[in-house]
Write a protein that holds these residues in place. Structure first.
Motif, mmCIF file in Angstrom:
data_model
loop_
_atom_site.group_PDB
_atom_site.id
_atom_site.type_symbol
_atom_site.label_atom_id
_atom_site.label_comp_id
_atom_site.label_asym_id
_atom_site.label_seq_id
_atom_site.Cartn_x
_atom_site.Cartn_y
_atom_site.Cartn_z
ATOM 1 N N UNK A 168 -3.786 -1.068 -7.219
ATOM 2 C CA UNK A 168 -4.732 -0.266 -6.766
ATOM 3 C C UNK A 168 -5.732 0.285 -8.115
ATOM 4 N N UNK A 169 -6.686 -0.795 -8.416
ATOM 5 C CA UNK A 169 -7.263 -0.332 -9.519
ATOM 6 C C UNK A 169 -8.191 0.800 -9.682
ATOM 7 N N UNK A 170 -8.744 0.999 -8.442
ATOM 8 C CA UNK A 170 -9.894 2.125 -8.334
ATOM 9 C C UNK A 170 -9.055 3.509 -8.492
ATOM 10 N N UNK A 171 -7.990 3.666 -7.800
ATOM 11 C CA UNK A 171 -7.140 4.984 -8.244
ATOM 12 C C UNK A 171 -6.485 4.885 -9.370
ATOM 13 N N UNK A 172 -6.368 3.766 -10.210
ATOM 14 C CA UNK A 172 -5.578 3.754 -11.258
ATOM 15 C C UNK A 172 -6.440 4.292 -12.382
ATOM 16 N N UNK A 173 -7.852 3.900 -12.055
ATOM 17 C CA UNK A 173 -8.786 4.285 -13.134
ATOM 18 C C UNK A 173 -8.994 5.974 -12.968
ATOM 19 N N UNK B 235 0.900 -1.212 0.052
ATOM 20 C CA UNK B 235 0.091 -0.033 -0.137
ATOM 21 C C UNK B 235 0.731 1.509 -0.222
ATOM 22 N N UNK B 236 2.047 1.113 0.195
ATOM 23 C CA UNK B 236 3.132 2.224 0.295
ATOM 24 C C UNK B 236 3.107 2.804 -1.176
ATOM 25 N N UNK B 237 3.251 1.816 -1.906
ATOM 26 C CA UNK B 237 3.124 2.363 -3.275
ATOM 27 C C UNK B 237 1.970 3.267 -3.799
ATOM 28 N N UNK B 238 0.902 2.546 -3.328
ATOM 29 C CA UNK B 238 -0.361 3.422 -3.744
ATOM 30 C C UNK B 238 -0.189 4.738 -2.897
ATOM 31 N N UNK B 239 0.248 4.679 -1.806
ATOM 32 C CA UNK B 239 0.620 6.271 -1.049
ATOM 33 C C UNK B 239 1.270 6.996 -1.940
ATOM 34 N N UNK B 240 2.269 6.586 -2.510
ATOM 35 C CA UNK B 240 3.234 7.486 -3.511
ATOM 36 C C UNK B 240 2.369 7.893 -4.405
ATOM 37 N N UNK B 241 1.682 6.915 -5.012
ATOM 38 C CA UNK B 241 0.697 7.331 -6.206
ATOM 39 C C UNK B 241 -0.285 8.266 -5.843
ATOM 40 N N UNK B 242 -0.837 8.294 -4.749
ATOM 41 C CA UNK B 242 -1.793 9.248 -4.437
ATOM 42 C C UNK B 242 -0.926 10.746 -4.097
ATOM 43 N N UNK B 243 0.136 10.634 -3.533
ATOM 44 C CA UNK B 243 0.867 11.909 -3.415
ATOM 45 C C UNK B 243 1.216 12.492 -4.793
ATOM 46 N N UNK B 244 1.600 11.865 -5.655
ATOM 47 C CA UNK B 244 1.834 12.170 -7.059
ATOM 48 C C UNK B 244 0.687 12.704 -7.746
ATOM 49 N N UNK B 245 -0.348 12.204 -7.267
ATOM 50 C CA UNK B 245 -1.747 12.250 -8.331
ATOM 51 C C UNK B 245 -2.050 13.553 -7.665
ATOM 52 N N UNK B 246 -2.089 14.037 -6.591
ATOM 53 C CA UNK B 246 -2.326 15.233 -5.858
ATOM 54 C C UNK B 246 -1.558 16.579 -6.458
ATOM 55 N N UNK B 247 -0.260 15.952 -6.998
ATOM 56 C CA UNK B 247 0.629 17.008 -7.461
ATOM 57 C C UNK B 247 0.627 17.285 -8.811
ATOM 58 N N UNK B 248 -0.419 16.630 -9.325
ATOM 59 C CA UNK B 248 -0.751 16.409 -10.973
ATOM 60 C C UNK B 248 0.020 15.719 -11.863
#
Length: 486
Positions: A433-438, A406-419
């Motif tokens: 993380x299929x939901x956040x990937x979509x 889930x840390x990889x997903x956490x990195x993804x969320x942080x990057x997502x917020x940065x655009x």
């Protein structure tokens, strides 16, 4: 046609087998007998993990200078790190400061001009104003004391049409919200938590547990006779085992049954706990059929929606983030430091953990390792919206524990917020993380369309223009040849 019927039969047989398997005890091994620190992969496998907490200190009544504890049952830590120990067998509350020095002992209070005492109290809660609420179980009441330990009110057996006349009020846990509403967990109450007004009047039940139905037993009940059904177990909701309340007034509660045994209740009593991790928060997800699932008996909520639960069956403390991702586990049953005999309560002092052992009459103090501190701060940074900091902290946790999916997903969320949607997609794909990937894919597609809109429209208009010019040219060419054009 015959082949399709065979396929249907095969599917039905598989479903029946699954239902029978679930009723007979569930999943297999969870690395029983292995180390006290582990995690679960995306696929549900038990994988190694660094220790997030280590036992550093063992306290008891004698070492604290207050006399031996006798069957202590609950703990509470205030915002300024004052520690309240409910020493049930001695009918008292021992108050300690952050350095574990005694500051007070509450064993009596003045009531109607006379000294009154507790009898086998089981639960304690302290408000921000240092008001103390005690579930005085043996006396069948809740005692509310002010910051000077003077009596404010007593909540005893409520009178209500919602309660049967023979109802025996035995409170075992209590919390109070900022509106001074009191929520009580009582013995034998299956309708949820009992809510009392600020004046102490019973108002309603909230958050009744859902009935857990065994599908195989339900099937046989439908086929059985009336006499046979009378011998079967009734489907009744399960009791809560403990509760806590956060700064926003949401109640977190545990129940002893497997499944959704952790709940977050809003003011209406609806469960709003987020369960978007790889597996629902419930303690161990893998176990032997002989040992059975975790039995959760306490819950502690800290900042940033991080919460921890105590499994009495194996003596383990499981911690989750607000989305329901499993962060870490520590503890266990045994005789050495960091293990317990009968753990009953957990609380945090800052980032340290206190675990109360009822049988030993001891409090074990756990402190974070570098891995635990980094992971805690990564979750908190993301919660506070500090994307850059969360990104770097999650990267550090992965360097220490590559198995923390889930840390990889956490990195993804942080990057997502940065655009950076394209990079976020890469991390979400790695963590499955299929939901956040979509979500990242849709944002990335919009970004590409927005950035290249001029080019795309130029190409489209150019293609349309070429198409029209070709049609005009072909018509002119046909006219010259004398071919009629419709």
């Amino acid at each position: 046609m015959l082949k399709s019927k065979s396929i249907v039969r095969a599917y039905l047989l598989a479903v029946v087998c699954c239902l029978i398997g679930l009723s007979e005890g569930g999943t297999l091994v969870y690395a029983e007998g292995g180390g006290s620190s582990y995690n679960y992969s995306v696929w549900g496998d038990t994988v190694a993990a660094p220790s997030a907490y280590e036992a550093k200190l063992l306290l008891n009544g004698i070492s604290l200078g207050v006399g031996a504890f006798n069957n202590p049952s609950d703990l509470h830590v205030t915002a300024d790190n004052e520690i309240y120990v409910l020493d049930s067998g001695n009918n008292r509350i021992v108050v300690l400061d952050r350095q574990f020095q005694k500051t007070a002992i509450i064993d009596s209070f003045e009531h109607d001009g006379q000294s009154d005492t507790f009898l086998n109290p089981q639960g304690i809660f302290v408000t921000e104003q240092k008001h103390v609420l005690i579930a005085d179980t043996g006396n069948k009441r809740v005692v509310h004391l002010d910051q000077n330990h003077k009596l404010v009110k007593i909540v005893d057996k409520p009178q209500s049409d919602l309660l049967r006349e023979s109802f025996d009020f035995q409170p075992v846990r209590v919390v109070m919200d900022k509106a001074q509403r009191v929520y009580v967990m009582a013995v034998g109450v299956f309708d949820g938590l009992m809510e009392f007004s600020a004046e102490g009047a019973f108002t309603s039940f909230i958050g009744a547990n859902r009935v857990m139905v065994d599908p195989v037993e339900l099937f046989w009940k439908k086929l059985s006779t009336k006499a046979q059904r009378s011998q079967m177990i009734m489907f009744t909701p399960t009791e809560f085992t403990n509760l806590d309340i956060n700064d926003e007034g949401f109640i977190y509660a545990t129940s002893g049954e497997w499944g959704d045994n952790i709940r977050k209740l809003n003011a209406q009593g609806s469960d709003i706990l987020r369960r978007t991790g790889y597996f629902n928060p419930q303690g161990d997800i893998r176990y032997t059929s002989a040992s059975g699932p975790s039995r959760l008996i306490d819950i502690d909520v800290t900042d940033s929606e991080i919460y921890s639960v105590l499994d009495s069956k194996r003596g383990r403390i499981f911690t989750y983030n607000g989305d329901g991702h499993f962060m870490y586990v520590f503890g266990g049953l045994g005789n050495q430091l960091g293990k317990f005999n009968s753990p009953v309560a957990i609380e945090r002092v800052g980032d340290d953990f206190l675990v109360l052992d009822k049988a030993f009459g001891e409090i074990t103090v756990f402190q974070t390792t570098e891995y635990g501190r980094t992971l805690n701060e990564a979750v908190r940074s993301y919660y506070r919206g500090e994307e850059e900091k969360a990104f770097h902290l999650y990267e550090q946790t992965i360097n220490m524990n590559a198995n923390l999916d889930f840390a990889y997903s956490g990195i993804g969320k942080s990057i997502l917020r940065q655009g950076d949607y394209e990079e976020a997609m890469r991390y979400f794909k790695q963590s499955l993380d299929q939901g956040n990937y979509s979500k990242a894919f849709l944002l990335y597609r919009k970004q590409v369309l927005r950035e290249h809109f001029g080019t795309i429209m130029t190409v489209v208009i150019g293609l349309v223009a070429v198409f029209l010019l070709v049609r005009i040219y072909r018509r002119m060419l046909n006219r010259k040849r004398g071919v009629s054009v419709e």
